[in-house]
Design a protein around this motif. Structure first.
Motif, PDB file in Angstrom:
ATOM      1  N   ARG A   1      18.141  51.568  59.462  1.00 46.48           N
ATOM      2  CA  ARG A   1      18.947  51.144  58.318  1.00 46.48           C
ATOM      3  C   ARG A   1      18.168  51.345  57.019  1.00 46.48           C
ATOM      4  N   PRO A   2      18.708  52.129  56.105  1.00 48.16           N
ATOM      5  CA  PRO A   2      17.998  52.322  54.833  1.00 48.16           C
ATOM      6  C   PRO A   2      17.904  51.014  54.057  1.00 48.16           C
ATOM      7  N   GLU A   3      16.831  50.893  53.291  1.00 49.78           N
ATOM      8  CA  GLU A   3      16.614  49.647  52.547  1.00 49.78           C
ATOM      9  C   GLU A   3      17.735  49.376  51.547  1.00 49.78           C
ATOM     10  N   ASP A   4      18.344  50.457  51.048  1.00 47.37           N
ATOM     11  CA  ASP A   4      19.400  50.288  50.046  1.00 47.37           C
ATOM     12  C   ASP A   4      20.802  50.333  50.660  1.00 47.37           C
ATOM     13  N   MET A   5      20.892  50.141  52.009  1.00 46.50           N
ATOM     14  CA  MET A   5      22.191  50.173  52.671  1.00 46.50           C
ATOM     15  C   MET A   5      23.084  49.076  52.099  1.00 46.50           C
ATOM     16  N   THR A   6      24.253  49.466  51.653  1.00 39.45           N
ATOM     17  CA  THR A   6      25.182  48.495  51.075  1.00 39.45           C
ATOM     18  C   THR A   6      25.767  47.614  52.177  1.00 39.45           C
ATOM     19  N   PRO A   7      25.552  46.310  52.118  1.00 37.27           N
ATOM     20  CA  PRO A   7      26.094  45.444  53.173  1.00 37.27           C
ATOM     21  C   PRO A   7      27.612  45.359  53.094  1.00 37.27           C
ATOM     22  N   ILE A   8      28.242  45.236  54.241  1.00 36.97           N
ATOM     23  CA  ILE A   8      29.689  45.047  54.314  1.00 36.97           C
ATOM     24  C   ILE A   8      29.971  43.553  54.317  1.00 36.97           C
ATOM     25  N   ASN A   9      30.855  43.117  53.451  1.00 37.92           N
ATOM     26  CA  ASN A   9      31.197  41.704  53.383  1.00 37.92           C
ATOM     27  C   ASN A   9      31.759  41.230  54.721  1.00 37.92           C
ATOM     28  N   GLY A  10      31.162  40.177  55.278  1.00 39.54           N
ATOM     29  CA  GLY A  10      31.636  39.630  56.546  1.00 39.54           C
ATOM     30  C   GLY A  10      31.218  40.428  57.766  1.00 39.54           C
TER      31      GLY A  10
ATOM     32  N   VAL B   1      45.186  27.438  73.841  1.00 42.18           N
ATOM     33  CA  VAL B   1      44.951  27.027  72.456  1.00 42.18           C
ATOM     34  C   VAL B   1      46.268  27.148  71.704  1.00 42.18           C
ATOM     35  N   PRO B   2      46.488  26.285  70.714  1.00 38.27           N
ATOM     36  CA  PRO B   2      47.787  26.297  70.025  1.00 38.27           C
ATOM     37  C   PRO B   2      47.981  27.493  69.100  1.00 38.27           C
ATOM     38  N   ALA B   3      46.880  28.108  68.646  1.00 37.44           N
ATOM     39  CA  ALA B   3      47.050  29.188  67.670  1.00 37.44           C
ATOM     40  C   ALA B   3      45.894  30.177  67.729  1.00 37.44           C
ATOM     41  N   THR B   4      46.194  31.440  67.450  1.00 38.06           N
ATOM     42  CA  THR B   4      45.174  32.460  67.199  1.00 38.06           C
ATOM     43  C   THR B   4      45.597  33.250  65.960  1.00 38.06           C
ATOM     44  N   TRP B   5      44.587  33.726  65.229  1.00 39.37           N
ATOM     45  CA  TRP B   5      44.866  34.462  64.002  1.00 39.37           C
ATOM     46  C   TRP B   5      43.605  35.227  63.637  1.00 39.37           C
ATOM     47  N   ALA B   6      43.709  36.543  63.555  1.00 41.78           N
ATOM     48  CA  ALA B   6      42.541  37.390  63.343  1.00 41.78           C
ATOM     49  C   ALA B   6      42.317  37.708  61.882  1.00 41.78           C
ATOM     50  N   ASN B   7      41.077  37.606  61.458  1.00 41.32           N
ATOM     51  CA  ASN B   7      40.647  38.248  60.217  1.00 41.32           C
ATOM     52  C   ASN B   7      40.207  39.656  60.617  1.00 41.32           C
ATOM     53  N   ALA B   8      40.935  40.677  60.188  1.00 42.43           N
ATOM     54  CA  ALA B   8      40.634  42.058  60.568  1.00 42.43           C
ATOM     55  C   ALA B   8      40.014  42.852  59.414  1.00 42.43           C
ATOM     56  N   ASP B   9      39.403  42.144  58.459  1.00 45.08           N
ATOM     57  CA  ASP B   9      38.792  42.832  57.316  1.00 45.08           C
ATOM     58  C   ASP B   9      37.644  43.736  57.746  1.00 45.08           C
ATOM     59  N   LEU B  10      36.854  43.307  58.728  1.00 43.94           N
ATOM     60  CA  LEU B  10      35.723  44.127  59.164  1.00 43.94           C
ATOM     61  C   LEU B  10      36.205  45.424  59.805  1.00 43.94           C
ATOM     62  N   LEU B  11      37.225  45.342  60.645  1.00 39.65           N
ATOM     63  CA  LEU B  11      37.807  46.555  61.224  1.00 39.65           C
ATOM     64  C   LEU B  11      38.230  47.513  60.124  1.00 39.65           C
TER      65      LEU B  11
ATOM     66  N   LEU C   1      35.241  49.154  58.366  1.00 39.17           N
ATOM     67  CA  LEU C   1      34.546  50.143  59.189  1.00 39.17           C
ATOM     68  C   LEU C   1      35.368  51.405  59.421  1.00 39.17           C
ATOM     69  N   THR C   2      36.697  51.269  59.480  1.00 39.08           N
ATOM     70  CA  THR C   2      37.541  52.391  59.900  1.00 39.08           C
ATOM     71  C   THR C   2      38.617  52.775  58.894  1.00 39.08           C
ATOM     72  N   GLY C   3      38.880  51.924  57.913  1.00 39.70           N
ATOM     73  CA  GLY C   3      39.990  52.175  56.994  1.00 39.70           C
ATOM     74  C   GLY C   3      41.339  51.912  57.624  1.00 39.70           C
ATOM     75  N   TYR C   4      41.363  51.207  58.744  1.00 37.83           N
ATOM     76  CA  TYR C   4      42.605  51.020  59.507  1.00 37.83           C
ATOM     77  C   TYR C   4      42.862  49.544  59.762  1.00 37.83           C
ATOM     78  N   ARG C   5      44.141  49.186  59.773  1.00 38.89           N
ATOM     79  CA  ARG C   5      44.574  47.854  60.200  1.00 38.89           C
ATOM     80  C   ARG C   5      45.788  48.009  61.114  1.00 38.89           C
ATOM     81  N   PRO C   6      45.829  47.299  62.246  1.00 47.41           N
ATOM     82  CA  PRO C   6      47.072  47.256  63.024  1.00 47.41           C
ATOM     83  C   PRO C   6      48.190  46.729  62.139  1.00 47.41           C
ATOM     84  N   GLN C   7      49.389  47.321  62.262  1.00 46.96           N
ATOM     85  CA  GLN C   7      50.439  46.936  61.320  1.00 46.96           C
ATOM     86  C   GLN C   7      51.840  46.913  61.912  1.00 46.96           C
ATOM     87  N   THR C   8      51.997  47.200  63.207  1.00 47.43           N
ATOM     88  CA  THR C   8      53.335  47.176  63.798  1.00 47.43           C
ATOM     89  C   THR C   8      53.917  45.763  63.725  1.00 47.43           C
ATOM     90  N   HIS C   9      55.098  45.632  63.140  1.00 43.81           N
ATOM     91  CA  HIS C   9      55.759  44.323  63.054  1.00 43.81           C
ATOM     92  C   HIS C   9      56.205  43.909  64.454  1.00 43.81           C
TER      93      HIS C   9
END
Length: 340
Positions: free
Chosen positions: A243-252, A301-311, A314-322
């Motif tokens: 990892r280069p010293e100046d590698m820009t960190p990804i939030n989260g 569990v009563p609920a699940t909910w994903a934060n998919a910001d990291l995906l 990394l890829t420029g993609y988000r699942p989006q099918t309604h």
């Protein structure tokens, strides 16, 4: 042509991922134990479809059969291993916990050993949103602690994550773990709620609705999931030394400071009320469900909910099918497959 070895290729997700990779020009070897946890004919049909491609080959054997696994991997000599196989199902883990230790812990260890020996470019392995367990802060983010699993199924998946990190650290083996969120769609598993609901509604049988319907899920359409995995193949976690010293960190980012290891959520980033999902099935089938409301099941569990910001980072993609569109596609497949 890049060579990808996929465990669980006759499974729901492995089938769709294999189809996508073949379409994009990969050479794929599938490895599946064809267990009778659910209708084996469904698994066999998936493999039959895949075998129509000259770039797909398959081995039917258990992950616990280490000799066969290692010999098969050696012959194929993959560039990448994607490990999807294992004992699935939250509720079945209450009945047969040993199957989860054998399949998910021992089997995953054997896969990691194969990846280490061949020094593959990237090892990607399936985990689950169930590892978030008793966490209540949502949406679930990869950087949250996941130390409160509520079932043996979730515990074995968390164990696989921990083992994966150790292999990444000890052997500079790039490892990505992905946590799935309630996957559904054509060719789905008969033990899953969306499949059971559709089957019962079309037969006129009642459906069991747990926690009196007060459940929320982040439903992820299977082809969206396959696309996300395909893109993550190229998002190889860098080694600490590389990892280069100046590698820009990804939030989260969940990238380990001690290993080429990362955990990534794959979900729609949208939480859907279970009753709305059932209404979507009713609309797609044109039939009203007979509803049998039940208390919460142990380990659920009563609920699940994903934060998919990291995906997305990394890829420029988000699942989006309604979910309504995805349900309609599943019901069409279900009617066609069962000739209803």
């Amino acid at each position: 042509m890049q060579r990808v070895f996929i465990t669980g290729s006759a499974g729901f997700i492995g089938f769709h991922l294999s189809q996508l990779l073949l379409k994009e020009g990969y050479q794929v070897h599938g490895y599946d134990g064809m267990t009778d946890y659910y209708d084996v004919r469904l698994k066999q049909r998936r493999h039959q479809i895949l075998l129509q491609s000259p770039d797909f080959s398959a081995t039917e054997a258990m992950l616990q059969d280490d000799d066969t696994l290692q010999q098969t991997v050696d012959r194929f000599a993959p560039d990448v291993i994607i490990h999807l196989a294992g004992q699935a199902g939250v509720r079945y883990s209450l009945e047969n916990p040993r199957a989860y230790i054998d399949g998910n812990v021992t089997g995953s260890f054997n896969v990691m050993e194969a990846a280490r020996r061949l020094n593959v470019q990237h090892l990607l392995m399936a985990s689950t949103s169930s590892v978030y367990g008793a966490n209540t802060e949502m949406p679930f983010a990869e950087t949250q602690k996941a130390d409160t699993p509520l079932t043996i199924y979730a515990a074995t998946k968390k164990a696989t994550e921990a083992m994966g990190h150790s292999y990444a650290h000890l052997h500079d083996l790039p490892v990505t773990m992905f946590r799935f969120f309630t996957v559904y769609g054509p060719w789905g598993r008969p033990d899953m709620a969306f499949f059971k609901f559709t089957d019962a509604i079309l037969k006129g049988d009642p459906i069991d609705i747990y926690n009196n319907g007060e459940m929320y899920r982040d439903f992820t359409f299977v082809t969206d999931l396959a696309r996300a995995i395909r893109l993550l193949i190229d998002a190889v976690p860098p080694t600490p030394a590389g990892r280069p010293e100046d590698m820009t960190p990804i939030n989260g980012d969940s990238l380990s400071p001690a290993a080429p290891f990362r955990v990534v959520n794959i979900g729609n980033s949208d939480t859907v009320h279970l009753m709305d999902f059932i209404v979507a099935i009713e609309d797609a089938t044109g039939t009203q469900a007979k509803r049998n409301f039940m208390p919460m099941q142990t380990g659920d569990v009563p609920a699940t909910w994903a934060n998919a910001d990291l995906l997305n980072a990394l890829t420029g993609y988000r699942p989006q099918t309604h979910y309504k569109d995805g349900v309609a596609q599943f019901v069409r497949w279900f009617r066609d497959y069962y000739q209803l």
